[in-house]
Design a protein around this motif. Structure first.
Motif, mmCIF file in Angstrom:
data_model
loop_
_atom_site.group_PDB
_atom_site.id
_atom_site.type_symbol
_atom_site.label_atom_id
_atom_site.label_comp_id
_atom_site.label_asym_id
_atom_site.label_seq_id
_atom_site.Cartn_x
_atom_site.Cartn_y
_atom_site.Cartn_z
ATOM 1 N N VAL A 1 0.780 -1.079 -0.127
ATOM 2 C CA VAL A 1 0.001 -0.114 0.101
ATOM 3 C C VAL A 1 0.798 1.250 0.118
ATOM 4 O O VAL A 1 0.505 2.513 0.206
ATOM 5 C CB VAL A 1 -1.151 -0.074 1.030
ATOM 6 N N ALA A 2 2.094 1.145 -0.415
ATOM 7 C CA ALA A 2 3.156 2.445 -0.228
ATOM 8 C C ALA A 2 2.526 3.328 -1.154
ATOM 9 O O ALA A 2 2.628 4.426 -0.893
ATOM 10 C CB ALA A 2 4.423 1.809 -0.617
ATOM 11 N N ASP A 3 2.203 2.815 -2.336
ATOM 12 C CA ASP A 3 1.898 3.881 -3.591
ATOM 13 C C ASP A 3 0.626 4.563 -3.107
ATOM 14 O O ASP A 3 0.406 5.782 -3.117
ATOM 15 C CB ASP A 3 1.501 3.157 -4.732
ATOM 16 N N LYS A 4 -0.168 3.869 -2.188
ATOM 17 C CA LYS A 4 -1.351 4.575 -1.743
ATOM 18 C C LYS A 4 -1.307 5.625 -0.838
ATOM 19 O O LYS A 4 -1.777 6.716 -0.656
ATOM 20 C CB LYS A 4 -2.354 3.741 -1.133
ATOM 21 N N THR A 5 -0.461 5.480 0.167
ATOM 22 C CA THR A 5 0.215 6.473 1.190
ATOM 23 C C THR A 5 0.702 7.478 0.490
ATOM 24 O O THR A 5 0.823 8.650 0.937
ATOM 25 C CB THR A 5 0.750 5.860 2.477
ATOM 26 N N MET A 6 1.553 7.028 -0.535
ATOM 27 C CA MET A 6 2.331 8.301 -1.256
ATOM 28 C C MET A 6 1.556 9.114 -1.797
ATOM 29 O O MET A 6 1.558 10.590 -2.088
ATOM 30 C CB MET A 6 3.183 7.699 -2.298
ATOM 31 N N ASN A 7 0.076 8.537 -2.285
ATOM 32 C CA ASN A 7 -0.937 9.451 -2.911
ATOM 33 C C ASN A 7 -1.235 10.780 -1.996
ATOM 34 O O ASN A 7 -1.488 11.843 -2.246
ATOM 35 C CB ASN A 7 -1.973 8.760 -3.186
#
Ligand code: AGP
Length: 588
Positions: free
Chosen positions: A505-511
């Motif tokens: 979910v790293a990309d999601k938190t990066m959003n």
């Protein structure tokens, strides 16, 4: 919270009372006082502020006395609200809350009595003074009129060289040696080499008399025999050992605390517990504050690896929500102190409804330990700073072990926990980088801690820690929830700490990082994923060693605790004694 000391001995009591009060200072308080009886006449000295303000009382004559540190609940911190409270030749110190104080006071006022404080406690002295008979009988009769909780120690002008003590839902311990008898609200304040120590049970009384061993009585005043407990007499109040504050020292001790707390899976206690864990279908997790956050972490790990819901509850909610406790429920209570009033009441309720109790606590002989069917101690050592740090990591070690066992029982595999311990040491060193972030936080309007999955729970704990010691408004938030309202609060004066440890979910938190950065917020990243470091919108970051994402709060806790510590220092706060807070919350 409030603390009690007392002694009956042949030499002057005042120096011993003052030393005892100093041992209770870590609990948090805002005024203090002592009362010493010299063959009947009672002298009282009390002050707003620190115990050191009572030094002029050291010269008081008399070998029988009581002392108190007060954490204000009813009435502001002041000299007149400080304990001891005296009326009609009776002098009391009280921990707890008299819930029906207003009604009881009205009755006293109708009798023509006047009150000299705004406290709920003073009424206890009035009630005892109004009773007939010997001091023990009078104390019992008075306490029967009280609703709420108490630990009390009582002096009377009519009963020289005597202290009567009693407790209900607030801890009290009694000690004795060749020199005299002692009472205190926690073991370290009464412990000494060669001294026998007894834990007073709920509803019990003790009478301490000069030249006699302490006598114990049940609620009906029938004498009871008590066995002395085994305790470590050499375990002095911890020292800072070169660290500027206990909070810093205790953060540094977190890896060791976690490792020492990881249960011996081969032990008899754990094997017995294992059987219970394997049979149970329903787990309730009950705690307050930081300990509640550790239960959230267990909930997540148990869900993820054991495919089971261990339901977390805030203790102050659980006790009043008429909880459904299905047959075969295991209620796991988590408490550093083992004396948190809401956690104790919840445990009692769950037990009354048929649950088995497992306590995860850092204090031996605590009330929580004594009422539970099973105990898994955390071995964090005494935690002096009010903010829980090493105890959180120690709790995680125990709770992750339990989740791991539950997963195995249910035929699932959970990753091993032990690699975390050395990773924590690296995380501690890497976490020191947060010191450079401090200027962005001092004076901030608000701070957000964001994360998904296990990071979300570490975010909650990071936010609590920052609020507690820096007094900055802060929120721990699920990263995906930001745009559902909270983003409206974000601007250049709201630093954001993003926790990213799960590649899934790293990309999601990066959003979320992009979203807050676009609104001008400085972003600080704590991550185990090197690929996240390249983001140009991040002001600064800390890279932690790789770990199983579900267990990551054990690592991310360290930089967020350090951040809270350094921001507190920069704000001019004492991180060990945050305003308004107490170490053990022994009242509702
Ligand atoms: C945390 O830093 C606080 N001191 C507080 O939230 C604490 O964790 C809570 O009061 C529960 O205390 P306990 O673990 O002693 O039950």
């Amino acid at each position: 919270m409030c603390g009690i000391v007392g002694c009956v001995m042949a030499r002057p009591a005042a120096p011993l009372l003052l030393d005892g009060l100093k041992k209770l200072e870590y609990r948090g308080y805002d005024s203090a006082g002592i009362a010493v009886s010299d063959g009947g006449a009672i002298s009282v000295v009390k002050r707003k502020g620190r115990v050191k303000g009572l030094e002029d009382a050291r010269a008081l004559k008399g070998g029988t006395g009581v002392g108190h540190t007060r954490w204000a609940t009813h009435g502001a911190p002041s000299e007149c609200n400080a304990h001891p409270h005296c009326f009609g030749g009776i002098c009391i110190v009280h921990n707890g809350i008299v819930e029906n104080a207003a009604t009881l006071k009205e009755e006293c006022v109708r009798r023509g009595e006047t009150f000299s404080s705004q406290t709920d406690s003073e009424v206890i002295a009035h009630l005892i003074a109004a009773e007939e008979g010997d001091l023990l009988t009078a104390v019992r009769a008075a306490l029967q009129k009280i609703s709420g909780s108490y630990a009390v120690a009582v002096l009377s002008e009519r009963a020289p060289d005597t202290i009567v003590c009693a407790r209900r839902a607030s801890p009290l311990v009694v000690g004795c040696d060749g020199e005299g008898s002692y009472v205190a609200s926690d073991i370290p304040a009464v412990a000494a080499d060669g001294r026998a120590v007894y834990v007073l049970g709920d509803g019990e009384f003790a009478v301490l008399k000069k030249g006699e061993p302490p006598a114990f009585f049940d609620g009906a005043l029938t004498p009871v025999k008590k066995a002395a407990i085994a305790y470590d007499a050499c375990a002095d109040t911890p020292q800072k050992q070169g660290f500027p504050h206990f909070m810093k020292k205790e953060i540094a001790e977190a890896p060791q605390s976690a490792e020492q707390s990881f249960p011996d899976l081969q032990s008899e206690v754990y094997s017995a517990l294992c059987e219970v864990l394997c049979q149970t279908e329903h787990i309730h997790l009950v705690a307050c504050g930081t300990a509640y956050h550790s239960t959230l972490c267990m909930y997540y790990v148990t869900h993820r690896f054991a495919k089971m819901t261990a339901q977390p509850f805030i203790a102050s909610e659980y006790r009043y929500m008429d909880p459904i406790v299905p047959r075969g429920t295991l209620c796991i209570t988590v408490s550093q102190s083992g004396e948190t009033a809401d956690t104790l009441a919840s445990a009692a309720l769950a037990k009354a409804r048929g649950a088995k109790l497992l306590a995860v606590t850092n204090v031996k002989h605590s009330s929580l330990e004594r009422m539970s069917d099973f105990v898994l101690p955390t071995h964090a050592g005494r935690e002096i700073a009010v903010a829980a740090t090493k105890s959180f990591c120690a709790q995680l070690a125990v709770l992750y072990a339990l989740s791991h066992t539950i997963a195995q029982c249910r035929g699932h595999q959970a990753p091993p926990v032990s690699p975390l311990f050395s990773a924590m040491r690296e995380a501690l060193a890497a976490g020191e980088k947060v010191r450079a972030w401090v200027p962005y936080f001092v004076g901030a309007r608000s701070v957000f801690f964001l994360g998904r999955g296990a990071d979300r729970y570490a975010a909650l704990e990071g936010s609590l820690k920052l609020k507690e010691v820096s007094y900055l408004p802060s929120e721990g938030y699920p990263a995906g929830e930001l745009k559902h309202g909270t983003l409206a609060l974000v601007d250049a004066r709201t630093p954001v700490v993003a926790l990213i440890t799960d590649p899934a979910v790293a990309d999601k938190t990066m959003n979320a990082v992009h979203e807050v950065s676009a609104r001008g917020a400085p972003v600080f990243l704590i991550t185990t994923i090197p690929a996240c470091l390249g983001c140009a919108e991040v002001t600064a970051c800390v890279l932690l060693p790789a770990c199983e994402p579900a267990y990551s709060p054990m690592l991310t806790a360290l930089p967020v605790q350090l951040l809270a510590y350094y921001v507190a220092l920069a704000c001019g706060n004492d991180p060990d004694k945050p305003r308004n807070l107490a170490k053990a919350v022994t009242v509702e």
